[in-house]
Design a protein around this motif. Structure first.
Motif, PDB file in Angstrom:
ATOM      1  N   PHE A   4      -5.005 -11.983  -2.218  1.00 47.90           N
ATOM      2  CA  PHE A   4      -4.956 -11.174  -3.434  1.00 47.90           C
ATOM      3  C   PHE A   4      -3.920 -10.057  -3.326  1.00 47.90           C
ATOM      4  N   ASP A   5      -3.801  -9.474  -2.139  1.00 44.64           N
ATOM      5  CA  ASP A   5      -2.753  -8.467  -1.941  1.00 44.64           C
ATOM      6  C   ASP A   5      -1.363  -9.090  -2.138  1.00 44.64           C
ATOM      7  N   SER A   6      -1.220 -10.354  -1.761  1.00 43.56           N
ATOM      8  CA  SER A   6       0.057 -11.032  -1.917  1.00 43.56           C
ATOM      9  C   SER A   6       0.398 -11.241  -3.393  1.00 43.56           C
ATOM     10  N   ALA A   7      -0.601 -11.617  -4.198  1.00 42.63           N
ATOM     11  CA  ALA A   7      -0.366 -11.769  -5.643  1.00 42.63           C
ATOM     12  C   ALA A   7       0.072 -10.444  -6.261  1.00 42.63           C
ATOM     13  N   LYS A   8      -0.590  -9.376  -5.873  1.00 45.85           N
ATOM     14  CA  LYS A   8      -0.235  -8.051  -6.380  1.00 45.85           C
ATOM     15  C   LYS A   8       1.180  -7.670  -5.938  1.00 45.85           C
ATOM     16  N   ALA A   9       1.561  -8.052  -4.719  1.00 45.80           N
ATOM     17  CA  ALA A   9       2.909  -7.743  -4.227  1.00 45.80           C
ATOM     18  C   ALA A   9       3.970  -8.441  -5.076  1.00 45.80           C
ATOM     19  N   GLY A  10       3.685  -9.663  -5.536  1.00 53.99           N
ATOM     20  CA  GLY A  10       4.635 -10.363  -6.395  1.00 53.99           C
ATOM     21  C   GLY A  10       4.829  -9.663  -7.725  1.00 53.99           C
ATOM     22  N   VAL A  11       3.738  -9.162  -8.307  1.00 53.83           N
ATOM     23  CA  VAL A  11       3.817  -8.419  -9.564  1.00 53.83           C
ATOM     24  C   VAL A  11       4.535  -7.089  -9.344  1.00 53.83           C
ATOM     25  N   ASP A  12       4.229  -6.420  -8.243  1.00 53.15           N
ATOM     26  CA  ASP A  12       4.899  -5.151  -7.936  1.00 53.15           C
ATOM     27  C   ASP A  12       6.404  -5.349  -7.792  1.00 53.15           C
ATOM     28  N   ARG A  13       6.785  -6.454  -7.178  1.00 53.84           N
ATOM     29  CA  ARG A  13       8.210  -6.735  -7.007  1.00 53.84           C
ATOM     30  C   ARG A  13       8.887  -6.957  -8.360  1.00 53.84           C
ATOM     31  N   ALA A  14       8.189  -7.626  -9.264  1.00 53.70           N
ATOM     32  CA  ALA A  14       8.742  -7.834 -10.604  1.00 53.70           C
ATOM     33  C   ALA A  14       8.922  -6.506 -11.330  1.00 53.70           C
ATOM     34  N   GLU A  15       7.986  -5.595 -11.118  1.00 55.00           N
ATOM     35  CA  GLU A  15       8.102  -4.270 -11.725  1.00 55.00           C
ATOM     36  C   GLU A  15       9.325  -3.537 -11.179  1.00 55.00           C
ATOM     37  N   LYS A  16       9.533  -3.630  -9.877  1.00 57.14           N
ATOM     38  CA  LYS A  16      10.628  -2.908  -9.230  1.00 57.14           C
ATOM     39  C   LYS A  16      11.985  -3.536  -9.507  1.00 57.14           C
TER      40      LYS A  16
END
Length: 407
Positions: free
Chosen positions: A114-126
């Protein structure tokens, strides 16, 4: 002087004058600028940026953004034809701002899936400038469908969610929101506005099994002396068994006599209970296991702790967990949820995402694999590193076909 001799001299002088004029106006071969040196050639033809060819000393040919396509697992947009390289954000065409919501049917803090899924979304934001409208953690199954419907009612135009447990809720909600795009990771549904992501976790787990079996018979300290490895699953379900089937096949690829112990948690906290994970792992160590594979989300953090406490070894999962117990966690089976989620969000932002289809991630496109960082290099015996590389090559060449628990 006779009249005939005077005429002869006149003709000779005219011929000598003509030869002198030709020599003055025709360059020797040593004066011609070689092609490609930047000097003036015999003819100069202007070349527009779109016509520039590789090797001429010009720039790179420009390709319209509509021709770009994304290769799964690259984390960047490629180009369908000669030309444009990705810029620093990994895009080649115009990027529109997308509004994203993320729904997790579990909780953050697992240092894995789940942390990995959130990291993908965070990367899209950045990197893409995506606006993250909402992130929801909802482990309660009874709330999944209403929560998903609430997210679909927000301003988000892309909703990211997983896993296979969410299939029924997504099948119920997606048809009601045809104007929304759903990115569904780790499972598939057949809906025209859903883009699915699946992973060959069995392939990555095969490599983990090779590593575990080899390490179990190596010169590492504090081994049991028995040819035994183990795996702890969060629940006895197909996707978890896909890890374990690959893991067992990999262990026996290295040594057919390797014994593989398997244990599962269960219940509503199957993936949320580190204490239970530790208990299950300790039981396997008591039975002679030298290396235990964590396939249990947050529950699996207890597996890693048990190995460190016992002076034995473990293999992490989903994200790189090597640094949680350096030297005890030999490696981690990476399931690149982060990269895959980012890839599809990037495709959506650049107009290349196709819904109603499935995007596969495996060893071939680095969607799964082992974490081979400095801790891996430091603590894993060289023989085992070599065995892992050979196993990977055998999978890529189709000499080994990894079994699956998924039908």
């Amino acid at each position: 002087m006779t009249r005939e001799f005077a005429l002869f001299l006149l003709i000779v002088s005219m011929l000598l004058a003509a030869c002198g004029q030709d020599a003055a106006t025709t360059p020797s071969t040593g004066d011609v600028a070689p092609v490609g040196t930047g000097g003036p050639g015999p003819t100069t033809v202007p070349i527009t940026p779109q016509e520039t060819q590789a090797g001429t000393g010009g720039g790179t040919a420009e390709v319209p953004a509509s021709e770009t396509e994304t290769m799964p697992g690259t984390g960047a947009t490629g180009t369908a034809g000669a030309g444009a390289l990705p810029d620093a954000t990994g895009t080649t065409g115009a990027t529109r701002q997308i509004k994203v919501a993320l729904m997790l049917n579990g909780t953050l803090g697992d240092k894995g899936f789940f942390d990995s899924a959130k990291a993908g979304v965070d990367r899209a934001e950045k990197e893409l400038g995506a606006e993250v409208v909402q992130v929801v953690e909802e482990p309660d199954r009874s709330n999944w469908e209403p929560t998903l419907r609430q997210l679909a009612d927000t301003e988000a135009d892309v909703i990211v969610l997983g896993t296979f447990d969410m299939s029924d809720a997504l099948n119920a909600v997606a048809p009601e929101y045809e104007d929304k795009t759903f990115i569904f990771f780790d499972a598939t549904v057949d809906q025209p506005n859903v883009a699915n992501i699946v992973y060959s976790q069995n392939e990555g787990s095969f490599l983990a099994g090779v590593l575990a079996s080899c390490a179990s018979q190596s010169d590492l300290e504090n081994l049991s002396g028995e040819n035994v490895v183990g795996a702890v699953g969060g629940s006895n379900i197909p996707v978890i068994n896909d890890f374990i089937v690959g893991y067992e096949q990999g262990a026996k690829y290295f040594n057919k006599d390797t014994k593989v112990l398997k244990s599962y948690n269960s219940g509503p906290q199957a993936f949320e209970d580190p204490a239970k994970g530790k208990e299950l792992a300790l039981a396997q160590f008591d039975q002679g296991a030298n290396v235990v594979f964590n396939v249990a989300g947050k529950t699996g953090l207890g597996v890693l702790e048990a190995a460190a406490d016992e002076g034995r070894y473990s293999i992490g999962v989903d994200q790189n967990q090597n640094n949680l117990h350096p030297g005890s966690v030999l490696s981690s089976m990476l399931k690149r949820v982060d990269n895959s989620v980012f890839d599809l969000l990037q495709m959506e932002a650049t107009g290349g995402l196709e819904t109603g289809k499935t995007y596969p991630y495996g060893i071939q496109n680095e969607g799964v694999g082992l974490a081979q960082d400095e801790l891996y290099e430091q603590h894993v015996p060289q023989e085992c590193k070599d065995q892992v590389e050979q196993a990977k090559a055998d999978i890529l060449s189709k000499q080994v076909v990894v079994e699956t628990a998924l039908k």
